[in-house]
Design an enzyme around this catalytic site. Structure first.
Site, mmCIF file in Angstrom:
data_model
loop_
_atom_site.group_PDB
_atom_site.id
_atom_site.type_symbol
_atom_site.label_atom_id
_atom_site.label_comp_id
_atom_site.label_asym_id
_atom_site.label_seq_id
_atom_site.Cartn_x
_atom_site.Cartn_y
_atom_site.Cartn_z
ATOM 1 N N LYS A 22 0.852 -1.209 0.000
ATOM 2 C CA LYS A 22 0.000 0.000 0.000
ATOM 3 C C LYS A 22 0.883 1.254 0.000
ATOM 4 C CE LYS A 22 -1.787 1.564 4.001
ATOM 5 N NZ LYS A 22 -1.482 2.964 4.327
ATOM 6 N N ASN A 23 1.919 1.243 0.851
ATOM 7 C CA ASN A 23 2.698 2.471 1.054
ATOM 8 C C ASN A 23 3.760 2.708 -0.013
ATOM 9 O OD1 ASN A 23 1.053 2.985 3.164
ATOM 10 N ND2 ASN A 23 2.532 2.491 4.762
ATOM 11 N N CYS A 116 -5.142 7.814 9.268
ATOM 12 C CA CYS A 116 -5.489 7.151 10.524
ATOM 13 C C CYS A 116 -5.324 8.115 11.700
ATOM 14 C CB CYS A 116 -4.565 5.946 10.745
ATOM 15 S SG CYS A 116 -4.996 4.560 9.720
ATOM 16 N N ARG A 121 -0.958 14.326 12.690
ATOM 17 C CA ARG A 121 -0.662 14.227 11.248
ATOM 18 C C ARG A 121 -0.456 15.610 10.610
ATOM 19 N NH1 ARG A 121 -2.089 8.934 9.820
ATOM 20 N NH2 ARG A 121 -0.229 8.966 8.500
ATOM 21 N N PRO A 122 0.431 16.453 11.192
ATOM 22 C CA PRO A 122 0.653 17.787 10.615
ATOM 23 C C PRO A 122 1.295 17.698 9.233
ATOM 24 C CG PRO A 122 2.300 17.324 12.286
ATOM 25 C CD PRO A 122 1.311 16.185 12.328
ATOM 26 N N LYS A 161 13.526 16.792 10.584
ATOM 27 C CA LYS A 161 12.848 15.653 11.252
ATOM 28 C C LYS A 161 12.619 14.597 10.181
ATOM 29 C CE LYS A 161 8.450 14.618 13.502
ATOM 30 N NZ LYS A 161 8.131 14.747 14.904
ATOM 31 N N ASP A 306 4.511 0.748 12.088
ATOM 32 C CA ASP A 306 3.322 0.038 11.576
ATOM 33 C C ASP A 306 3.250 -1.412 12.046
ATOM 34 O OD1 ASP A 306 3.248 1.732 8.320
ATOM 35 O OD2 ASP A 306 2.705 2.371 10.347
ATOM 36 N N ARG A 398 -8.650 -0.776 4.298
ATOM 37 C CA ARG A 398 -7.779 0.270 3.753
ATOM 38 C C ARG A 398 -6.404 -0.297 3.439
ATOM 39 N NH1 ARG A 398 -7.272 5.632 6.977
ATOM 40 N NH2 ARG A 398 -5.919 5.866 5.189
HETATM 41 C C1 EPZ Z 1 3.789 7.224 6.311
HETATM 42 O O1 EPZ Z 1 2.982 8.175 6.990
HETATM 43 C C2 EPZ Z 1 2.928 5.962 6.191
HETATM 44 N N1 EPZ Z 1 1.733 6.259 5.420
HETATM 45 C C3 EPZ Z 1 2.531 5.471 7.592
HETATM 46 O O2 EPZ Z 1 1.805 4.254 7.427
HETATM 47 C C4 EPZ Z 1 3.806 5.184 8.379
HETATM 48 O O3 EPZ Z 1 3.450 4.796 9.692
HETATM 49 C C5 EPZ Z 1 4.665 6.468 8.435
HETATM 50 O O4 EPZ Z 1 4.958 6.907 7.083
HETATM 51 C C6 EPZ Z 1 5.979 6.252 9.165
HETATM 52 O O5 EPZ Z 1 6.681 5.222 8.574
HETATM 53 C C7 EPZ Z 1 1.801 6.227 4.050
HETATM 54 O O6 EPZ Z 1 2.844 5.977 3.478
HETATM 55 C C8 EPZ Z 1 0.530 6.501 3.323
HETATM 56 P P1 EPZ Z 1 5.788 10.634 8.408
HETATM 57 P P2 EPZ Z 1 3.436 9.745 7.033
HETATM 58 O O7 EPZ Z 1 5.673 11.859 7.587
HETATM 59 O O8 EPZ Z 1 4.070 10.100 5.746
HETATM 60 C C9 EPZ Z 1 5.513 13.920 11.806
HETATM 61 C C10 EPZ Z 1 0.000 2.774 7.725
HETATM 62 O O9 EPZ Z 1 -0.519 2.205 8.702
HETATM 63 N N2 EPZ Z 1 5.317 14.886 10.724
HETATM 64 O O10 EPZ Z 1 7.020 9.781 8.296
HETATM 65 O O11 EPZ Z 1 2.298 10.531 7.514
HETATM 66 C C11 EPZ Z 1 4.342 12.955 11.947
HETATM 67 O O12 EPZ Z 1 3.304 13.528 12.727
HETATM 68 C C12 EPZ Z 1 0.412 4.231 7.836
HETATM 69 O O13 EPZ Z 1 0.223 2.234 6.607
HETATM 70 C C13 EPZ Z 1 5.379 16.238 11.028
HETATM 71 O O14 EPZ Z 1 5.580 16.630 12.168
HETATM 72 O O15 EPZ Z 1 4.541 9.681 8.189
HETATM 73 C C14 EPZ Z 1 4.966 11.773 12.634
HETATM 74 O O16 EPZ Z 1 5.062 12.048 14.021
HETATM 75 C C15 EPZ Z 1 0.188 4.777 9.237
HETATM 76 N N3 EPZ Z 1 5.178 17.142 10.027
HETATM 77 C C16 EPZ Z 1 6.375 11.745 12.049
HETATM 78 O O17 EPZ Z 1 6.622 13.070 11.517
HETATM 79 C C17 EPZ Z 1 4.962 16.754 8.716
HETATM 80 O O18 EPZ Z 1 4.818 17.633 7.844
HETATM 81 C C18 EPZ Z 1 6.538 10.752 10.921
HETATM 82 O O19 EPZ Z 1 5.549 11.042 9.941
HETATM 83 C C19 EPZ Z 1 4.910 15.369 8.435
HETATM 84 C C20 EPZ Z 1 5.104 14.454 9.447
#
Ligand code: EPZ
Length: 420
Positions: A22-23, A116, A121-122, A161, A306, A398
């Site tokens: 999916k990802n 989710c 999710r900022p 980050k 995950d 999903r």
């Molecule tokens: C992706 O989410 C995946 N989703 C998530 O899978 C996965 O858990 C996550 O990466 C981490 O590996 C998809 O690929 C569709 P991040 P994403 O940006 O991109 C913070 C599943 O179950 N952050 O790496 O949203 C955020 O809040 C899903 O398949 C900011 O602060 O994850 C989190 O604490 C769940 N500002 C951390 O960074 C931003 O602009 C990591 O988020 C973006 C993120």
């Protein structure tokens, strides 16, 4: 929302074919908006999130042949597109519309994405780095409003980050950008490597995939072609846990165990007998209960967030005590209260879960809270004594293709009650 009726305890054993990731599929689909020639994408998982992307694409005027593979033609898009807010809000991945549509139309106005409920999710990192690449972008009244002049301008970005999503937004914006874009502290997840392999297959100039420095040299255009999506490593990990918690024996086929090294290592610590090949891996518990393991989630190659709910479930019935620490999302423990209803001896303190393994869980009426939690609650129902009812199981659709048939083929007693 549908519910599952599950009878337990059962031992889960047999073979399961792992679906496409999916990802990886989601960012690859959105990146196809950058390509005006025909693309064929194979091993696409049939999931609700993919259905949402297809609906968004149809809103854009993308021509799609949705058969065994997905054949996409984005040559002629509508200029006056308007996305239904509920579609955009139903998935986190809709954030990846911004970069390709700015490249194509130079402006966009869409609602904030969904995803989710595992945290706020900022999208501040997406905004920050698209600005650095030349976009004029801001949020107003829960909508993202953005524009660029002629093109994105390459830049040296040092990500403050680790973010999978923001790394992907930057890559999609940089493909045709003037000059070179360097991303330091880029996310290294295998799904990002798969996206980059797809883009390079179509002619992009990118180096460093799988490392924390990605270098992208803007090109004038990408060509069409055929690409096969990687397997879903989280689905593989989930089925390995299914055997680990039920003293079972499962072989996962069409999957690359190299993307799951830390998960396999942790399963070996539980006493599981793990075997791997080029495109398969197996787990045999030899009829033993697992030993408890401590987990700290983190960006790849650390332990994947995950897989956190699945290992928490394992620790609920494991031998001994354990601590699971979640460092990625600030609210990824909503399912713990559901496990407590099933008798789990577990409590939360800040971003840690403290667990003492018990002999077995008992059945209960529980509700799913997010994708990975919901599959873990279904597996809890498979090993609990009696009949468990899991509500809100549409979350599972999903991210897990054909889930009840795959579980039934492994011995689960599970029935879906559709809530029309
Ligand atoms: C992706 O989410 C995946 N989703 C998530 O899978 C996965 O858990 C996550 O990466 C981490 O590996 C998809 O690929 C569709 P991040 P994403 O940006 O991109 C913070 C599943 O179950 N952050 O790496 O949203 C955020 O809040 C899903 O398949 C900011 O602060 O994850 C989190 O604490 C769940 N500002 C951390 O960074 C931003 O602009 C990591 O988020 C973006 C993120």
């Amino acid at each position: 929302m549908d519910k599952f009726i599950i009878k337990g305890p059962v031992k889960l054993k047999g073979e399961v074919n792992i679906s496409g990731s999916k990802n990886a599929a989601l960012p690859i689909l959105f990146s196809s908006l950058l390509i005006k020639e025909i693309i064929e994408i194979k091993n696409i998982p049939r999931l609700k999130d993919i259905d949402v992307v297809i609906k968004l694409f149809l809103n854009l005027g993308v021509k799609i042949k949705n058969g065994k593979s997905l054949i996409i033609n984005t040559r002629n898009l509508y200029t006056n597109f308007n996305f239904p807010e509920n579609l955009i809000k139903s998935i986190r991945a809709s954030i990846w519309l911004i970069s390709p549509l700015l490249v194509r139309f130079k402006k966009i106005n869409i609602s904030l994405p969904g995803g989710c409920s595992i945290g706020m999710r900022p999208i501040d990192l997406h905004i920050k780095y698209l600005k650095k690449l030349g976009a004029n972008i801001y949020i107003k009244n829960n909508r993202i409003i953005a524009s660029i002049n002629k093109n994105f301008i390459g830049s040296h970005i040092i990500m403050k980050k680790n973010s999978v999503g923001a790394t992907i937004s930057i890559i999609l914006a940089a493909i045709y950008a003037q000059n070179i874009t360097i991303i330091d502290n880029a996310a290294k997840e295998p799904e990002i490597k798969d996206l980059i392999h797809f883009l390079k297959t179509m002619g992009a100039n990118i180096k460093g995939e799988g490392t924390n420095q990605i270098i992208i040299k803007g090109v004038l255009k990408l060509k069409g072609g055929v690409y096969t999506i990687m397997d879903d490593r989280i689905e593989t990990g989930t089925f390995l846990i299914a055997a680990a918690i039920s003293k079972g024996y499962i072989i996962c086929k069409n999957t690359n165990p190299q993307n799951l090294k830390i998960v396999l290592k942790k399963l070996k610590y539980t006493g599981a007998d793990i075997k791997t090949g080029k495109n398969w891996c197996s787990i045999n518990m030899n009829n033993k209960k697992p030993k408890a393991v401590n987990i700290i989630t983190g960006p790849y190659p650390s332990f994947p967030t995950d897989m956190q709910p699945q290992f928490t479930l394992l620790n609920c019935i494991a031998l001994g005590k354990s601590i699971i620490q979640e460092t990625i999302f600030e609210n990824r423990f909503l399912y713990i209260h559901e496990l407590i209803k099933m008798g789990a001896k577990i409590f939360i303190k800040n971003n840690k879960v403290f667990c003492r393994g018990i002999k077995s869980l008992y059945s209960a009426k529980i509700k799913a809270t997010d994708l990975r939690a919901s599959i873990s609650l279904v597996l809890a129902g498979c090993i609990a004594k009696g009949k468990t009812i899991v509500n809100n199981v549409n979350y599972i659709d999903r991210g897990y293709e054909n889930i009840e048939n795959k579980l039934i083929s492994l011995g689960a007693k599970i029935k879906r009650l559709e809530n029309k």
